[in-house]
Design a protein around this motif. Structure first.
Motif, PDB file in Angstrom:
ATOM      1  N   VAL A  81      49.314  75.780  56.028  1.00 61.54           N
ATOM      2  CA  VAL A  81      49.797  74.591  56.734  1.00 61.54           C
ATOM      3  C   VAL A  81      48.685  73.553  56.844  1.00 61.54           C
ATOM      4  CG1 VAL A  81      50.589  73.734  58.975  1.00 61.54           C
ATOM      5  CG2 VAL A  81      51.529  75.838  58.071  1.00 61.54           C
ATOM      6  N   LEU A  82      47.474  74.029  57.194  1.00 62.17           N
ATOM      7  CA  LEU A  82      46.359  73.095  57.365  1.00 62.17           C
ATOM      8  C   LEU A  82      46.027  72.415  56.047  1.00 62.17           C
ATOM      9  CD1 LEU A  82      44.051  75.061  59.817  1.00 62.17           C
ATOM     10  CD2 LEU A  82      45.664  73.226  60.308  1.00 62.17           C
ATOM     11  N   ILE A  83      46.047  73.203  54.952  1.00 58.49           N
ATOM     12  CA  ILE A  83      45.761  72.603  53.642  1.00 58.49           C
ATOM     13  C   ILE A  83      46.816  71.552  53.310  1.00 58.49           C
ATOM     14  CG2 ILE A  83      45.682  73.071  51.165  1.00 58.49           C
ATOM     15  CD1 ILE A  83      44.468  75.821  51.899  1.00 58.49           C
ATOM     16  N   ALA A  84      48.094  71.913  53.545  1.00 58.57           N
ATOM     17  CA  ALA A  84      49.168  70.965  53.251  1.00 58.57           C
ATOM     18  C   ALA A  84      48.983  69.683  54.042  1.00 58.57           C
ATOM     19  CB  ALA A  84      50.520  71.594  53.582  1.00 58.57           C
ATOM     20  N   ILE A  85      48.636  69.828  55.330  1.00 59.08           N
ATOM     21  CA  ILE A  85      48.493  68.629  56.156  1.00 59.08           C
ATOM     22  C   ILE A  85      47.296  67.799  55.722  1.00 59.08           C
ATOM     23  CG2 ILE A  85      47.869  67.888  58.497  1.00 59.08           C
ATOM     24  CD1 ILE A  85      49.875  69.741  59.571  1.00 59.08           C
ATOM     25  N   SER A  86      46.193  68.491  55.354  1.00 56.66           N
ATOM     26  CA  SER A  86      45.040  67.672  54.960  1.00 56.66           C
ATOM     27  C   SER A  86      45.302  66.975  53.625  1.00 56.66           C
ATOM     28  CB  SER A  86      43.760  68.503  54.932  1.00 56.66           C
ATOM     29  OG  SER A  86      43.906  69.559  54.045  1.00 56.66           O
ATOM     30  N   ILE A  87      46.064  67.621  52.731  1.00 60.57           N
ATOM     31  CA  ILE A  87      46.437  66.914  51.490  1.00 60.57           C
ATOM     32  C   ILE A  87      47.298  65.708  51.822  1.00 60.57           C
ATOM     33  CG2 ILE A  87      47.816  67.076  49.368  1.00 60.57           C
ATOM     34  CD1 ILE A  87      46.861  69.929  49.079  1.00 60.57           C
ATOM     35  N   LEU A  88      48.269  65.936  52.725  1.00 62.00           N
ATOM     36  CA  LEU A  88      49.152  64.842  53.119  1.00 62.00           C
ATOM     37  C   LEU A  88      48.355  63.667  53.666  1.00 62.00           C
ATOM     38  CD1 LEU A  88      52.120  63.874  53.820  1.00 62.00           C
ATOM     39  CD2 LEU A  88      51.644  64.773  56.094  1.00 62.00           C
ATOM     40  N   PHE A  89      47.380  63.975  54.511  1.00 56.26           N
ATOM     41  CA  PHE A  89      46.668  62.884  55.173  1.00 56.26           C
ATOM     42  C   PHE A  89      45.631  62.209  54.296  1.00 56.26           C
ATOM     43  CE2 PHE A  89      48.713  63.981  59.012  1.00 56.26           C
ATOM     44  CZ  PHE A  89      48.560  62.899  59.843  1.00 56.26           C
ATOM     45  N   LEU A 149      51.630  58.051  52.392  1.00 60.00           N
ATOM     46  CA  LEU A 149      52.142  58.282  53.735  1.00 60.00           C
ATOM     47  C   LEU A 149      51.003  58.637  54.696  1.00 60.00           C
ATOM     48  CD1 LEU A 149      54.463  58.648  55.719  1.00 60.00           C
ATOM     49  CD2 LEU A 149      54.650  61.012  54.951  1.00 60.00           C
ATOM     50  N   GLY A 150      50.095  59.504  54.200  1.00 57.74           N
ATOM     51  CA  GLY A 150      48.975  59.902  55.033  1.00 57.74           C
ATOM     52  C   GLY A 150      48.100  58.715  55.384  1.00 57.74           C
ATOM     53  N   LEU A 151      47.892  57.850  54.384  1.00 60.90           N
ATOM     54  CA  LEU A 151      47.086  56.648  54.625  1.00 60.90           C
ATOM     55  C   LEU A 151      47.757  55.779  55.683  1.00 60.90           C
ATOM     56  CD1 LEU A 151      44.568  55.177  53.674  1.00 60.90           C
ATOM     57  CD2 LEU A 151      45.984  53.959  52.022  1.00 60.90           C
TER      58      LEU A 151
END
Lengths: 323, 298
Positions: free
Chosen positions: B158-166, B171-173
């Motif tokens: 989950v953390l990896i997915a979120i850090s990729i997203l952000f 969208l993360g930007l």
């Protein structure tokens, strides 16, 4: 000041007469209303005036309740001394907590006090002298004999609770109308401007938190008296929720509003009971309906009249007079 | 020595669940400047939905998927139908500062009692997807089980997915920009209100995972996630309330620390220690271990 004193004496006299005319259940609810009025005034002082959010007033009440019960049971003191100790203990506790948390802005204080409200009842289970889940007895004794045979225990509760509430509200209203009340409002309005005007804002906030805790502790002792018991189950997170709701409903910065808020808080379980009977009396409904009503009221009032119904009335009047 | 290693491992597993909750709190705080106390309620409601699916279908993973989806929907709904209305109304007067916090509290109460009305107060449990019995090495059975491994692995994912997203997506930007400087982001063409709702949805989904994972070894009841909320908040404060990395690190430190106290001192002191950690951090390093210095003290 003299006017206010006169008002409180008059109010006490009216309540005394009313207390004689209504039945036992109403008298008992009267004692509860007085208890809630004290507790709500602690939130009005803290949130409405100094602008800090505490979600842990239920926990402060627990401190006061336990302090009163331990004093009464272990030292065999008079009742008034037990109530005094409840104020003292919760004030010290509040000062310690306030010194660390009240200096910090909103979310930190809210979170810290929420943690306290979640954890404190559980703590009581872990120390033997606090009596665990069953709690400890808190018995203020029978009413004095000179009041006669007819004088019931509930009426005695009502007298004590209302007497304490009147004194405490009188003192609180004087504090709020004093230099301190004005300073707190200044900090709430604009803390930077207040500091430029020479206000030591952190110190004043800790003071507000301490006084608020002291009042809450007193309310906790009164609550313990009405149920003759101090136990973790009496000071739950739901109690803290209910207090915040009562304060917001009545107008978070209105001290007279606490009486309305207190009446509503006592009326909700009664009302929920009636509804629950209509819905077929299941245990689920009876336990959870009051909480549901409290939360819905809280949400509606915080969205539509965040500053209390009084503000909306004032706005309405202004609009009318403009025409 | 063996006990120390066990404690660290169990602590990491507990801490990684705290990490999800504190991440959810931080995500909402960054975008909305509100500590969302309803997060516990949202996660609890999503977990109940996940529980229904998992027990009916007897597939834990299906329940997890539904819990995530429900959490995201609830999170978005709370922001869209609730926080937006609130920010429109409560703008003036003594209550303006405190209204959002009080509102999230009301929402927590609402969800708790609504769940109580629907499901009742009984304790429920979700059968864990993998064994809860510890690994056995030779003759000794460790307290560390495949379930703990699963928790750590899934939280890492989950953390990896979120850090990729952000860090890697537009969208993360947009999420970072509207949290950092909403007005400038708006000038740059980002729809900040919508972005905020997406942020709430992500936080809600993350909360749903946390609820499902903690319920796979604990009981579920309308207030079973209160402690998770408190520890998540403490972890977020340790991390500075602003930084996502900080919140995760804070949660792992807290998890390991509390497990050490649990194993070496006893259960009765876990909560007090957590509370003391909170007070000490607020006193000594209120900006958190990874937070920025500004805007902390009132």
């Amino acid at each position: 000041m003299r006017k206010r004193l006169l008002f409180f004496i008059l109010l006490g006299w009216v309540l005394l007469i009313v207390g004689d005319r209504v039945d036992e259940l109403r008298v008992y609810q009267g004692a509860q209303i007085s208890m809630y009025a004290i507790a709500l005034s602690s939130i009005v002082l803290l949130t409405g005036y100094s602008g800090q959010v505490s979600l842990g007033n239920g926990a402060m009440m627990a401190v006061g309740g336990y302090a009163a019960a331990l004093t009464l049971n272990n030292l065999q003191t008079p009742i008034w001394f037990a109530f005094l100790m409840s104020i003292l203990a919760s004030a010290i506790f509040g000062a310690l907590l306030g010194a660390s948390a009240a200096r910090l802005s909103g979310p930190y204080l809210a979170g810290t006090t929420l943690a306290l409200a979640v954890g404190l009842p559980a703590l009581a289970n872990q120390f033997g002298f606090l009596g665990g889940e069953q709690g400890i007895l808190f018995d203020v004794g029978f009413p004095p004999e000179r009041f006669g045979e007819e004088f019931s225990q509930y009426k005695w509760f009502f007298w004590i609770a209302t007497f304490i509430a009147l004194i405490s509200l009188f003192i609180t209203s004087n504090i709020l109308h004093s230099r301190f009340g004005r300073t707190w409002r200044a900090i709430r309005g604009n803390s930077l401007a207040a500091e430029l005007a020479g206000v030591h804002s952190a110190r004043m906030k800790v003071l507000a938190f301490t006084i608020s805790s002291a009042i809450a502790g007193l309310a906790g002792a009164v609550l313990a008296m009405t149920i003759s018991l101090v136990s973790p189950g009496a000071y739950t997170l739901s109690l803290s929720f209910a207090l915040v709701t009562g304060a917001v409903l009545a107008g978070i910065s209105s001290l007279p509003g606490v009486m309305l808020g207190a009446v509503i808080l006592v009326a909700i379980p009664e009302f929920a009971d009636v509804v629950a009977h209509r819905l077929g009396d299941s245990e689920k409904v009876i336990t959870h309906l009051p909480g549901l009503i409290v939360s819905v009221l809280l949400i509606l009032s915080v969205i539509f009249t965040p500053n209390g119904p009084g503000e909306n009335l004032r706005k309405h009047r202004k609009k009318k007079s403009a025409h | 020595m063996q006990k120390v290693i066990e404690t660290v491992l169990i602590g990491l597993s507990t801490g990684s669940i705290y990490a999800l909750m504190s991440l959810a709190i931080v995500l909402v705080w960054r975008s909305t400047r509100v500590v969302n106390f309803a997060q516990a309620g949202q996660a609890m409601l999503s977990t109940y939905i996940g529980y229904e699916i998992a027990t009916r279908s007897e597939v834990f993973w299906l329940g997890l998927v539904f819990a995530i989806a429900a959490g995201a929907l609830i999170g978005a709904g709370v922001d869209y139908f609730f926080m937006r209305v609130l920010f429109k109304h409560a703008t003036t007067g003594p209550a303006a500062v405190v209204a959002p916090v009080i509102a999230t509290l009301g929402l927590l109460g609402l969800i708790r009692s609504a769940v109580g009305l629907i499901w009742g107060g009984d304790l429920r449990s979700i059968p864990a997807p993998v064994s809860r019995d510890g690994y056995t090495i030779g003759d000794t059975t460790l307290p560390f089980s495949p379930l703990n491994t699963l928790i750590i692995v899934s939280v890492c994912l989950v953390l990896i997915a979120i850090s990729i997203l952000f860090t890697r997506t537009n969208l993360g930007l947009a999420l970072r920009a509207s949290a950092y400087a909403p007005e400038i982001a708006q000038l740059a063409g980002i729809k900040t209100a919508q972005t905020r709702t997406i942020g709430w949805a992500i936080a809600g989904g993350v909360g749903g995972i946390a609820g499902m994972l903690i319920t796979s070894y604990n009981f579920l009841s309308p207030n079973s996630l209160d402690l998770l909320l408190v520890f998540g908040f403490i972890a977020a404060v340790i991390g500075g309330l602003e930084s996502m990395v900080g919140s995760v690190v804070g949660a792992l430190i807290l998890g390991v620390g509390l497990t050490f106290i649990l194993n070496y001192v006893g259960t009765s002191l876990t909560f007090i220690s957590g509370f003391l950690v909170l007070i000490v951090v607020l006193l000594v390093k209120p900006e958190g271990i990874l937070g920025s210095r500004k805007g902390r003290r009132a």
